[in-house]
Design a protein around this motif. Structure first.
Motif, short mmCIF file in Angstrom:
data_model
loop_
_atom_site.label_atom_id
_atom_site.label_comp_id
_atom_site.label_asym_id
_atom_site.label_seq_id
_atom_site.Cartn_x
_atom_site.Cartn_y
_atom_site.Cartn_z
N PHE A 198 0.84 -1.18 0.00
CA PHE A 198 0.00 0.00 0.00
C PHE A 198 0.88 1.24 0.00
O PHE A 198 1.98 1.24 0.54
CB PHE A 198 -0.89 0.04 1.26
N ALA A 199 0.37 2.30 -0.59
CA ALA A 199 1.05 3.59 -0.46
C ALA A 199 0.82 4.12 0.94
O ALA A 199 -0.10 3.70 1.65
CB ALA A 199 0.49 4.56 -1.50
N ALA A 200 1.66 5.04 1.36
CA ALA A 200 1.51 5.65 2.68
C ALA A 200 0.16 6.35 2.77
O ALA A 200 -0.32 6.95 1.81
CB ALA A 200 2.64 6.65 2.93
N LEU A 201 -0.47 6.23 3.92
CA LEU A 201 -1.76 6.87 4.14
C LEU A 201 -1.61 8.39 4.09
O LEU A 201 -0.65 8.94 4.60
CB LEU A 201 -2.34 6.45 5.48
N GLN A 202 -2.60 9.04 3.49
CA GLN A 202 -2.58 10.49 3.33
C GLN A 202 -3.95 11.06 3.69
O GLN A 202 -4.97 10.43 3.42
CB GLN A 202 -2.26 10.88 1.88
N PRO A 203 -4.00 12.25 4.28
CA PRO A 203 -5.28 12.89 4.54
C PRO A 203 -5.81 13.55 3.27
O PRO A 203 -5.09 13.63 2.26
CB PRO A 203 -4.92 13.93 5.60
N PRO A 204 -7.02 14.08 3.27
CA PRO A 204 -7.53 14.83 2.13
C PRO A 204 -6.64 16.02 1.80
O PRO A 204 -5.88 16.51 2.66
CB PRO A 204 -8.92 15.29 2.59
N PRO A 205 -6.69 16.53 0.57
CA PRO A 205 -5.75 17.57 0.12
C PRO A 205 -5.71 18.82 1.01
O PRO A 205 -4.66 19.44 1.15
CB PRO A 205 -6.25 17.91 -1.29
N GLY A 206 -6.83 19.18 1.61
CA GLY A 206 -6.84 20.39 2.42
C GLY A 206 -5.86 20.36 3.57
O GLY A 206 -5.40 21.42 4.04
N TYR A 207 -5.53 19.17 4.04
CA TYR A 207 -4.59 19.06 5.17
C TYR A 207 -3.15 19.35 4.76
O TYR A 207 -2.28 19.45 5.63
CB TYR A 207 -4.68 17.66 5.78
N HIS A 208 -2.90 19.47 3.47
CA HIS A 208 -1.55 19.80 3.01
C HIS A 208 -1.34 21.30 2.88
O HIS A 208 -0.28 21.75 2.44
CB HIS A 208 -1.29 19.13 1.66
N ALA A 209 -2.31 22.09 3.27
CA ALA A 209 -2.23 23.54 3.10
C ALA A 209 -1.02 24.13 3.81
O ALA A 209 -0.60 23.68 4.88
CB ALA A 209 -3.50 24.20 3.63
N ALA A 210 -0.46 25.15 3.19
CA ALA A 210 0.68 25.85 3.78
C ALA A 210 0.23 26.70 4.96
O ALA A 210 -0.94 27.08 5.07
CB ALA A 210 1.35 26.74 2.74
N VAL A 211 1.16 27.01 5.84
CA VAL A 211 0.89 27.88 6.97
C VAL A 211 0.74 29.31 6.47
O VAL A 211 1.52 29.78 5.63
CB VAL A 211 2.04 27.80 8.00
N GLY A 212 -0.28 30.01 6.97
CA GLY A 212 -0.46 31.41 6.59
C GLY A 212 0.64 32.30 7.14
O GLY A 212 1.36 31.92 8.07
N GLN A 213 0.76 33.49 6.60
CA GLN A 213 1.81 34.41 7.02
C GLN A 213 1.21 35.81 7.22
O GLN A 213 1.41 36.71 6.41
CB GLN A 213 2.94 34.44 5.99
N ARG A 214 0.47 35.98 8.30
CA ARG A 214 -0.13 37.27 8.57
C ARG A 214 0.73 38.15 9.48
O ARG A 214 0.44 39.32 9.67
CB ARG A 214 -1.50 37.08 9.22
N GLY A 215 1.75 37.56 10.07
CA GLY A 215 2.63 38.33 10.94
C GLY A 215 2.00 38.57 12.30
O GLY A 215 0.96 38.02 12.65
N GLY A 216 2.67 39.42 13.07
CA GLY A 216 2.19 39.70 14.42
C GLY A 216 2.74 38.70 15.41
O GLY A 216 3.42 37.73 15.06
N ALA A 217 2.45 38.95 16.68
CA ALA A 217 2.96 38.09 17.75
C ALA A 217 1.82 37.38 18.44
O ALA A 217 0.74 37.96 18.66
CB ALA A 217 3.75 38.92 18.76
N ALA A 218 2.05 36.14 18.81
CA ALA A 218 1.05 35.38 19.56
C ALA A 218 1.08 35.79 21.01
O ALA A 218 2.11 36.26 21.52
CB ALA A 218 1.36 33.89 19.44
N PRO A 219 -0.03 35.66 21.72
CA PRO A 219 -0.02 35.94 23.16
C PRO A 219 0.88 34.96 23.89
O PRO A 219 1.23 33.91 23.36
CB PRO A 219 -1.49 35.78 23.56
N SER A 220 1.27 35.31 25.10
CA SER A 220 2.15 34.43 25.87
C SER A 220 1.45 33.10 26.14
O SER A 220 0.22 33.03 26.25
CB SER A 220 2.54 35.09 27.19
N CYS A 221 2.24 32.07 26.26
CA CYS A 221 1.71 30.72 26.47
C CYS A 221 1.25 30.57 27.92
O CYS A 221 2.01 30.82 28.85
CB CYS A 221 2.79 29.68 26.15
#
Length: 219
Positions: free
Chosen positions: A20-43
């Motif tokens: 079998f080929a390696a299991l893969q999720p639907p195409p949407g799960y391959h989406a790139a990370v967005g780049q809106r900038g800014g800082a996340a709040p402290s953890c």
């Protein structure tokens, strides 16, 4: 005329080919990370990993056999008993979603830290459980593994910087999936309901994360 292969040649090709080929999720799960900038709040501080028995009050305690009438007092007890589990589910999912939308590294750092601490504590792995407890286990797994899929398969490869944490988290997901398979297998048809669908989804998500064909087939 089609080419014919000698039986031994054909057999060697079949044996050398992957089943079998390696299991893969639907195409949407391959989406790139967005780049809106800014800082996340402290953890925020990680909610204490839940390592106790999975023996929780049902929200429908005292209800009839249909278990469909909400008991307000029982629900309050249930919410208090499962508060840390619910918080992990909601906040880890929220942080991963925000990271995927914005690229703010702090969201990812925090989500990985929270999940790694729970994985390292072997949280939610108790063998002592009631129906509500095993339900919580697979609900949490479905939420967390479903969110992790977005990180695991993003073309941006955000988990490349966390090899050790990722290995611990994914091994934990796999153990929880194996619990889920044992606990939700072999039910008579009259007992199969939304709980079984949740179990199948949670195990399916882990099957793709871990490339486990046996878990995939069970789902």
């Amino acid at each position: 005329m089609p080419m014919r292969l000698a039986p031994l040649t054909l057999m060697s090709l079949l044996l050398s080919a992957p089943a079998f080929a390696a299991l893969q999720p639907p195409p949407g799960y391959h989406a790139a990370v967005g780049q809106r900038g800014g800082a996340a709040p402290s953890c925020q501080a990680v909610p204490r990993p839940y390592t106790g028995d999975l023996q929780f009050t049902s929200k429908y305690e005292g209800s009839n056999s249909a278990r469909a009438t909400l008991n307000r007092k029982a629900e309050k007890n249930f919410r208090e008993q499962t508060a840390n589990i619910t918080r992990l589910e909601k906040e880890a999912g929220r942080m991963i979603t925000y990271y995927m939308r914005t690229g703010q590294q702090g969201h990812l750092d925090c989500a990985v830290e929270w999940l790694d601490q729970w994985a390292s504590a072997d949280a939610l792995e108790s063998e002592q459980f009631n129906h509500t407890g095993k339900s919580m286990r697979k609900w949490a797994l479905g939420s967390l593994a479903g969110a992790w899929l977005r990180l695991k398969f993003s073309e941006s490869q955000p988990l490349a910087a966390y090899p050790q944490q990722s290995a611990r988290i994914e091994a934990w997901f796999t153990r929880l999936a194996e619990h889920t398979v044992r606990e939700w297998s072999g039910l008579p048809l009259r007992k199969i309901n939304n709980h079984s669908y949740w179990a199948a989804w949670s195990v399916m998500a882990v099957a793709v994360i871990a490339d486990r064909r046996d878990l995939f087939d069970w789902s």
